[in-house]
Design an enzyme around this catalytic site. Sequence first.
Site, mmCIF file in Angstrom:
data_model
loop_
_atom_site.group_PDB
_atom_site.id
_atom_site.type_symbol
_atom_site.label_atom_id
_atom_site.label_comp_id
_atom_site.label_asym_id
_atom_site.label_seq_id
_atom_site.Cartn_x
_atom_site.Cartn_y
_atom_site.Cartn_z
ATOM 1 N N TYR A 3 -3.545 18.875 5.772
ATOM 2 C CA TYR A 3 -2.999 18.645 4.426
ATOM 3 C C TYR A 3 -3.257 19.801 3.451
ATOM 4 C CZ TYR A 3 -3.935 13.863 6.135
ATOM 5 O OH TYR A 3 -4.029 12.725 6.870
ATOM 6 N N GLU B 9 -7.929 -2.730 -0.611
ATOM 7 C CA GLU B 9 -8.462 -2.271 0.679
ATOM 8 C C GLU B 9 -8.652 -0.752 0.700
ATOM 9 O OE1 GLU B 9 -5.671 -4.283 3.244
ATOM 10 O OE2 GLU B 9 -4.236 -2.645 3.093
ATOM 11 N N PRO B 10 -9.673 -0.296 -0.025
ATOM 12 C CA PRO B 10 -9.928 1.144 -0.034
ATOM 13 C C PRO B 10 -10.628 1.618 1.237
ATOM 14 C CG PRO B 10 -11.480 -0.019 -1.478
ATOM 15 C CD PRO B 10 -10.598 -1.058 -0.877
ATOM 16 N N GLY B 11 -10.300 2.834 1.623
ATOM 17 C CA GLY B 11 -11.041 3.507 2.688
ATOM 18 C C GLY B 11 -11.763 4.692 2.072
ATOM 19 N N ARG C 98 -8.723 17.551 8.010
ATOM 20 C CA ARG C 98 -7.948 17.404 6.765
ATOM 21 C C ARG C 98 -7.462 18.731 6.162
ATOM 22 N NH1 ARG C 98 -9.669 15.383 2.652
ATOM 23 N NH2 ARG C 98 -8.024 13.889 2.166
ATOM 24 N N HIS D 115 0.902 -1.173 0.000
ATOM 25 C CA HIS D 115 0.000 0.000 0.000
ATOM 26 C C HIS D 115 0.923 1.201 0.000
ATOM 27 C CE1 HIS D 115 -3.188 2.831 1.031
ATOM 28 N NE2 HIS D 115 -2.358 3.314 1.940
ATOM 29 N N CYS E 67 -9.227 27.828 19.133
ATOM 30 C CA CYS E 67 -8.455 29.057 19.342
ATOM 31 C C CYS E 67 -7.041 28.918 18.800
ATOM 32 C CB CYS E 67 -8.440 29.404 20.814
ATOM 33 S SG CYS E 67 -10.079 29.834 21.355
ATOM 34 N N GLU E 68 -6.951 28.658 17.526
ATOM 35 C CA GLU E 68 -5.650 28.742 16.863
ATOM 36 C C GLU E 68 -5.890 28.954 15.380
ATOM 37 O OE1 GLU E 68 -3.402 25.106 15.844
ATOM 38 O OE2 GLU E 68 -4.281 24.376 17.686
ATOM 39 N N GLY F 282 -5.957 3.564 -1.450
ATOM 40 C CA GLY F 282 -5.310 4.806 -1.859
ATOM 41 C C GLY F 282 -5.864 5.439 -3.114
HETATM 42 N N1 LLP Z 1 -4.508 0.100 3.486
HETATM 43 C C1 LLP Z 1 -3.580 0.550 4.349
HETATM 44 C C2 LLP Z 1 -2.562 -0.350 4.852
HETATM 45 C C3 LLP Z 1 -3.610 1.895 4.772
HETATM 46 O O1 LLP Z 1 -2.695 2.339 5.624
HETATM 47 C C4 LLP Z 1 -4.622 2.756 4.277
HETATM 48 C C5 LLP Z 1 -4.669 4.156 4.700
HETATM 49 C C6 LLP Z 1 -5.579 2.235 3.390
HETATM 50 C C7 LLP Z 1 -5.485 0.905 3.015
HETATM 51 C C8 LLP Z 1 -6.694 3.054 2.834
HETATM 52 O O2 LLP Z 1 -6.265 4.150 2.110
HETATM 53 P P1 LLP Z 1 -7.344 5.072 1.359
HETATM 54 O O3 LLP Z 1 -8.051 4.246 0.360
HETATM 55 O O4 LLP Z 1 -8.285 5.572 2.395
HETATM 56 O O5 LLP Z 1 -6.552 6.170 0.763
HETATM 57 N N2 LLP Z 1 -5.779 10.586 6.651
HETATM 58 C C9 LLP Z 1 -5.520 10.607 5.225
HETATM 59 C C10 LLP Z 1 -5.383 9.233 4.669
HETATM 60 C C11 LLP Z 1 -4.403 8.379 5.445
HETATM 61 C C12 LLP Z 1 -4.607 6.944 5.130
HETATM 62 C C13 LLP Z 1 -3.798 6.034 5.941
HETATM 63 N N3 LLP Z 1 -3.815 4.695 5.462
HETATM 64 C C14 LLP Z 1 -6.619 11.431 4.539
HETATM 65 O O6 LLP Z 1 -7.404 12.063 5.229
HETATM 66 O O7 LLP Z 1 -6.666 11.484 3.310
#
Ligand code: LLP
Length: 480
Positions: free
Chosen positions: A362, A319-321, A358, A243, A391-392, A278
């Site tokens: 970022y 493994e999408p989030g 976010r 990943h 407050c920042e 990702g």
């Molecule tokens: N697999 C692994 C091992 C990961 O560490 C992650 C995310 C995912 C899958 C899922 O990635 P995604 O599809 O969500 O891009 N906080 C950041 C994203 C950090 C993700 C960390 N790992 C944001 O707000 O964009």
Amino acid sequence: MKAVLGCVSSLYVAAAFLGPQYRQVPSFSNGLTTGMRGRRQLIVSAADGTSGSTSLERETLRFLNPDTVENLANQYGTPTYIYDMATLKASARSALSFPNAFGLTVRYAMKASPNAAILKLFNNLGLHIDASSGYEIQRAMRAGVPASHISLSSQELPSDFDSFVDLGVHINACSISQLQRFGERCPGGKIGLRFNPGVGSGGTGKTNVGGPSSAFGIWHELLPEVKRVVAEHKLQVVRVHTHIGSGSDPAVWQNVAALSLDLVREFPQVETLNLGGGYKVGRMRQEQSTDLAKIGAPVKEKFEDFALETGRKLHLEIEPGTFLVANAGALVCRVQDKTSTSAHTFLKLDAGMTEVLRPSLYGAQHPLVVIPKDRTRADRAASYVVVGHCCESGDLLTPAPGEADTVSERELTSAEIGDLMVVEGSGAYCAGMSTKNYNSFPEAPEVMLAPDGALYLIRRRQTLEQALQNELDLPTSALA
Ligand code: LLP
């Protein structure tokens, strides 16, 4: 169980130390102003900072409508997160049709939004889970996800990881030391290996988790050491995992798929290749999204070629989030103040980095949609800097794209104190990644919008008592 809070606490620390000094994006007194970077807008200002023209570039609501927003605010107060079940289901179905040659498992990277209602919904649709801590494993199991549907890829291996292995949880060793510990406790066991393939790609430097500057996974050149530990403990390497970041460039992701197949060649027992998540998701209208069917097709061919060459038919995991939840969630909040300086008019929300971190972290862009109390104002536009309630000065909802510490203006529907504001694209890494209780603001509630329009509360608003429940008094003598 040992605390596994590394990711969250480091984000909190990063946010807390965001520099207070901003480079201001200049505005010009001749009526031309640089709003969002890269475009100039003609703003003809009235005394209240509004302009008479309707902007074609203003963002609009995704799955909500103004009446639902008002109902939600009346029923649950503000700020409140809302998720759309129909969008969640549609994105799950789309991920489940990712091109694959010999079978597919889609794991939901639950760190993106770990509420049990979302976990249950995805579990019912056949998604499995990518967990990043022992606590996430427990949370998923409490939501009814079978242990055998959970895979752990963690920066900190839980101290009692073997009890999860006994239950059927899959472990991906993410460092040589994790592999060594696994081998000592589970000799002869089945293990996955998360590699750092040598390249990474993320939407920002903070979300790129591959390459020599990244601590994630086993550096690919450490293969001889990996093989030595595997042999020492007679381990069976059954999975390879890569990943490389969030918001990855699709071309780099495809290239890494090929590199990952080369790593599979090194381990004859590997049955599954997990290519991580990702996938880029545009939250703002002008942002690009990755087309899963498009990036998956050449990878499917690579799996087929690999099978022809080796006789091995690999199972694919993704493994999408973000892809599954980002645009299925929004935050409904309220404009609680409005102030101006010689440079900008500021809208102050009753939410901020405590709910949507976010932008501060970022320079991420989230669509902002004003729902005016008086709907006749809906066609008036104005440019604002939108800030949160902490407050920042790091609590900023309209940074310049990719530049968390650069103030920029956004053209929005003309807003007054008391108007509602919807922060779109807040389904991923918002409720689950906040500067919780900063300035002692309570955690916001979460609500699910069902396809028939019903609203279901899926997490209550935190009370002050709950925020303070673990604090203990010092003995009076110690205070003297
Ligand atoms: N697999 C692994 C091992 C990961 O560490 C992650 C995310 C995912 C899958 C899922 O990635 P995604 O599809 O969500 O891009 N906080 C950041 C994203 C950090 C993700 C960390 N790992 C944001 O707000 O964009």
